[in-house]
Write a protein that holds these residues in place. Structure first.
Motif, short mmCIF file in Angstrom:
data_model
loop_
_atom_site.label_atom_id
_atom_site.label_comp_id
_atom_site.label_asym_id
_atom_site.label_seq_id
_atom_site.Cartn_x
_atom_site.Cartn_y
_atom_site.Cartn_z
N SER A 1 0.98 -1.34 0.03
CA SER A 1 0.02 -0.16 0.18
C SER A 1 1.03 1.11 -0.23
O SER A 1 2.09 1.25 0.25
CB SER A 1 -1.03 -0.08 1.12
N ASP A 2 0.28 2.35 -0.17
CA ASP A 2 0.87 3.75 -0.04
C ASP A 2 0.32 4.22 1.07
O ASP A 2 -0.77 4.39 1.46
CB ASP A 2 0.20 4.50 -1.39
N GLU A 3 1.63 4.62 1.82
CA GLU A 3 1.07 5.44 3.29
C GLU A 3 0.44 6.75 2.90
O GLU A 3 -0.01 7.26 4.13
CB GLU A 3 2.57 5.40 4.06
N ARG A 4 0.63 7.30 2.08
CA ARG A 4 0.09 8.56 1.64
C ARG A 4 -1.40 8.56 1.36
O ARG A 4 -2.29 9.76 1.07
CB ARG A 4 0.58 9.31 0.63
N ASP A 5 -1.97 7.57 1.29
CA ASP A 5 -3.53 7.34 0.64
C ASP A 5 -4.53 7.64 1.86
O ASP A 5 -5.62 7.62 1.64
CB ASP A 5 -3.93 6.04 0.06
#
Length: 87
Positions: free
Chosen positions: A6-10
């Motif tokens: 996953s993308d930690e910024r989402d």
């Protein structure tokens, strides 16, 4: 279980202090008596430490207390579950 990168910024928001519910069970066999406590304004680590200290040698469960999109209160189990639920 399904795992994906996953993308930690989402994420759009974070909560650092939450309300947790602790169930401490007594008894053996099919039915357990239970003492239930809400721990407000706590981190997961604080709630888990409190639960372990309070439970001593008894079984305990820990849940995050939250509300759904309709404002109904519910639990997200983090450790264990309700020992009196049918598996």
């Amino acid at each position: 279980m399904h795992v994906e990168e996953s993308d930690e910024r989402d994420n759009q928001w974070e909560r650092h202090r939450n309300t947790f519910r602790v169930y401490i069970f007594a008894g053996h066999g099919e039915a357990h008596s239970v003492s239930t406590f809400d721990i407000a304004d706590a981190t997961f680590s604080e709630a888990r430490t409190w639960a372990e200290d309070k439970a001593v040698d008894r079984m305990y469960s820990l849940a995050l207390v939250s509300t759904d999109e309709r404002g109904r209160r519910g639990l997200a189990w983090l450790i264990g579950g309700d020992a009196n639920d049918v598996p």
